[in-house]
Design a protein around this motif. Structure first.
Motif, short mmCIF file in Angstrom:
data_model
loop_
_atom_site.label_atom_id
_atom_site.label_comp_id
_atom_site.label_asym_id
_atom_site.label_seq_id
_atom_site.Cartn_x
_atom_site.Cartn_y
_atom_site.Cartn_z
N LEU A 1 10.66 10.12 -2.47
CA LEU A 1 10.58 8.66 -2.66
C LEU A 1 11.52 7.93 -1.71
N LEU A 2 12.71 8.45 -1.55
CA LEU A 2 13.70 7.81 -0.69
C LEU A 2 13.17 7.63 0.73
N VAL A 3 12.53 8.65 1.26
CA VAL A 3 12.08 8.58 2.65
C VAL A 3 10.74 7.87 2.79
N LEU A 4 9.82 8.06 1.85
CA LEU A 4 8.50 7.45 2.00
C LEU A 4 8.50 5.95 1.70
N LEU A 5 9.46 5.47 0.95
CA LEU A 5 9.50 4.05 0.60
C LEU A 5 10.19 3.18 1.64
N THR A 6 10.72 3.80 2.71
CA THR A 6 11.49 3.04 3.70
C THR A 6 10.83 3.11 5.08
N PRO A 7 10.27 2.01 5.56
CA PRO A 7 9.61 2.00 6.87
C PRO A 7 10.59 2.11 8.03
N THR B 1 -2.03 6.32 8.15
CA THR B 1 -2.77 5.96 9.37
C THR B 1 -4.05 5.22 9.02
N ALA B 2 -4.77 5.71 8.02
CA ALA B 2 -6.01 5.06 7.59
C ALA B 2 -5.72 3.66 7.03
N LEU B 3 -4.65 3.53 6.25
CA LEU B 3 -4.30 2.23 5.68
C LEU B 3 -3.87 1.25 6.75
N GLY B 4 -3.10 1.73 7.73
CA GLY B 4 -2.70 0.86 8.83
C GLY B 4 -3.89 0.34 9.60
N TRP B 5 -4.86 1.24 9.85
CA TRP B 5 -6.08 0.82 10.54
C TRP B 5 -6.83 -0.22 9.71
N PHE B 6 -6.94 0.02 8.41
CA PHE B 6 -7.67 -0.90 7.53
C PHE B 6 -7.01 -2.27 7.47
N VAL B 7 -5.70 -2.31 7.29
CA VAL B 7 -4.99 -3.59 7.18
C VAL B 7 -5.02 -4.34 8.51
N GLY B 8 -4.76 -3.63 9.61
CA GLY B 8 -4.80 -4.29 10.91
C GLY B 8 -6.15 -4.89 11.22
N PHE C 1 0.81 -1.22 0.00
CA PHE C 1 0.00 0.00 0.00
C PHE C 1 0.85 1.28 0.00
N VAL C 2 1.87 1.34 0.85
CA VAL C 2 2.65 2.58 0.97
C VAL C 2 3.36 2.95 -0.35
N PRO C 3 3.96 2.00 -1.09
CA PRO C 3 4.56 2.41 -2.36
C PRO C 3 3.56 3.06 -3.32
N ALA C 4 2.32 2.58 -3.32
CA ALA C 4 1.31 3.20 -4.18
C ALA C 4 1.02 4.63 -3.72
N VAL C 5 0.92 4.82 -2.40
CA VAL C 5 0.70 6.17 -1.85
C VAL C 5 1.89 7.06 -2.15
N ALA C 6 3.10 6.54 -1.97
CA ALA C 6 4.31 7.33 -2.23
C ALA C 6 4.39 7.75 -3.68
N PHE C 7 4.06 6.84 -4.58
CA PHE C 7 4.07 7.19 -6.00
C PHE C 7 3.06 8.29 -6.30
N GLY C 8 1.84 8.15 -5.78
CA GLY C 8 0.81 9.15 -6.02
C GLY C 8 1.21 10.52 -5.50
N LEU D 1 11.46 1.30 -10.92
CA LEU D 1 10.15 1.39 -11.55
C LEU D 1 9.69 2.83 -11.74
N ILE D 2 10.03 3.70 -10.78
CA ILE D 2 9.54 5.08 -10.81
C ILE D 2 10.51 6.03 -11.50
N LEU D 3 11.83 5.85 -11.23
CA LEU D 3 12.82 6.81 -11.73
C LEU D 3 13.69 6.26 -12.84
N GLY D 4 13.71 4.95 -13.01
CA GLY D 4 14.58 4.37 -14.01
C GLY D 4 15.93 3.98 -13.45
N ARG D 5 16.88 3.70 -14.35
CA ARG D 5 18.19 3.18 -13.96
C ARG D 5 18.97 4.13 -13.05
N ASP D 6 18.83 5.45 -13.24
CA ASP D 6 19.56 6.42 -12.42
C ASP D 6 19.18 6.32 -10.95
#
Length: 322
Positions: free
Chosen positions: A99-105, A240-247, A76-83, A145-150
């Motif tokens: 992306l660097l910070v949002l993709l790492t729990p 927060t909403a996604l965590g509540w939903f998944v839990g 879920f979080v990668p989809a949110v981070a991409f959006g 996937l989001i930025l390419g090879r760089d």
């Protein structure tokens, strides 16, 4: 100590405000950055000291919780981070930093804040190695996937390994040794009680050092970073909403659901900051982008400590088998 615990939320907000004020007014506070790992390590040592290690073994066998944490953070979080990253897609440094910070729990102070809200700290502690390994493996994939090879070329696993040793392995080993001493000697019990009684001051010191060390850098780039404030605040709300939903969907008990919420909401900013500092000159703004997320998140965590128990109350009927 009871007085400190009753007023801990206000004290944490005061520590954040004091850190911000000192960081902006006093020259050279960026040098406090070298103190982040030591104070955070002490805080985590105190946190681990309050977790019975027998319960960590049981937490490792809680497959539903581990799956819930993985689903939140790596589905879920990668989809949110991409959006959310689409709002800064035209600014490479902002985009990479977001992306660097949002993709790492988070694997460190999430355990502390979750515990303050009645979350399952032992389960988050047990999940920390799994989260660390998974994010090291998947971060290059998501960046590709989001930025390419760089995006892949800029990733170095060194900061992840260092942070895991300094913030998890060493404090955990020290806490285990202290618990063993406390079980056999009166001096060990006194040490354990003293450290646990210092939790609130240690949290205040950590918040102050982190904010004071980064405030000047954020202020100097404020005009470019303003757009990140609603973006990071929006992330906290969505996560927060996604965590509540998944839990809830996984049928977890109350403490585990609270822990899942915090795991999704908190990010690994203090771990990825050294990685951001090592980026090429054209991405020089990325470290400040990471730091801005830290400042927004710290304020958000103080709010969530009060909000999450209301969002996931003990009165909620738990499903059979939880």
């Amino acid at each position: 100590m009871a007085w400190l615990e009753r007023r801990q939320i206000g004290l944490y907000l005061a520590a954040i405000a004091a850190g911000g004020s000192v960081g902006v007014v006093v020259p050279g506070t960026s040098l406090l950055e070298v103190a982040i790992y030591p104070v955070l390590g002490l805080l985590l040592y105190a946190t681990f000291l309050g977790v019975p290690f027998a319960s960590v073994g049981a937490a490792l066998r809680d497959v539903r919780f581990l799956l819930a944490v993985l689903v939140v953070n790596f589905v879920f979080v990668p989809a949110v981070a991409f959006g959310l990253s689409r709002f800064v897609a035209g600014e490479p440094a902002l985009l990479f930093g977001v992306l660097l910070v949002l993709l790492t729990p988070c694997i460190d102070y999430v355990i502390v804040f979750s515990g303050l809200a009645g979350g399952a700290s032992d389960r988050l502690l047990a999940a920390a190695p799994l989260l660390m390994v998974t994010q090291v493996l998947l971060l290059p994939v998501y960046l590709w996937l989001i930025l390419g090879r760089d995006g892949v070329a800029a990733v170095d696993v060194g900061p992840f390994v260092e942070a895991f040793v300094v913030l998890i392995v060493i404090p955990l080993a020290a806490a285990a040794g202290t618990q063993a001493l406390a079980a056999r000697y009166r001096g060990g019990r006194r040490l354990q009680a003293g450290v646990l009684g210092a939790m609130v001051p240690l949290m205040m010191a950590t918040l102050f050092v982190v904010v004071a060390s980064q405030a000047a850098a954020v202020r100097s780039q404020a005009a470019q970073l303003v757009i990140l404030l609603p973006l990071y605040a929006g992330y906290l709300l969505l996560a927060t909403a996604l965590g509540w939903f998944v839990g809830t969907s996984f049928g977890l008990d109350v403490a585990s659901r609270r822990a899942v919420v915090f795991s999704g909401a908190t990010r690994n900013s203090l771990v990825v900051l050294p990685l951001a500092l090592a980026l090429p000159p054209e991405l020089a703004l990325a470290p400040v982008v990471v730091v801005t997320q830290t400042l927004v998140e710290l304020i958000g965590m103080v709010v969530l400590v009060r909000l999450v128990p209301a969002l996931v109350p003990h009165a909620v009927r738990e499903r059979p088998g939880t």
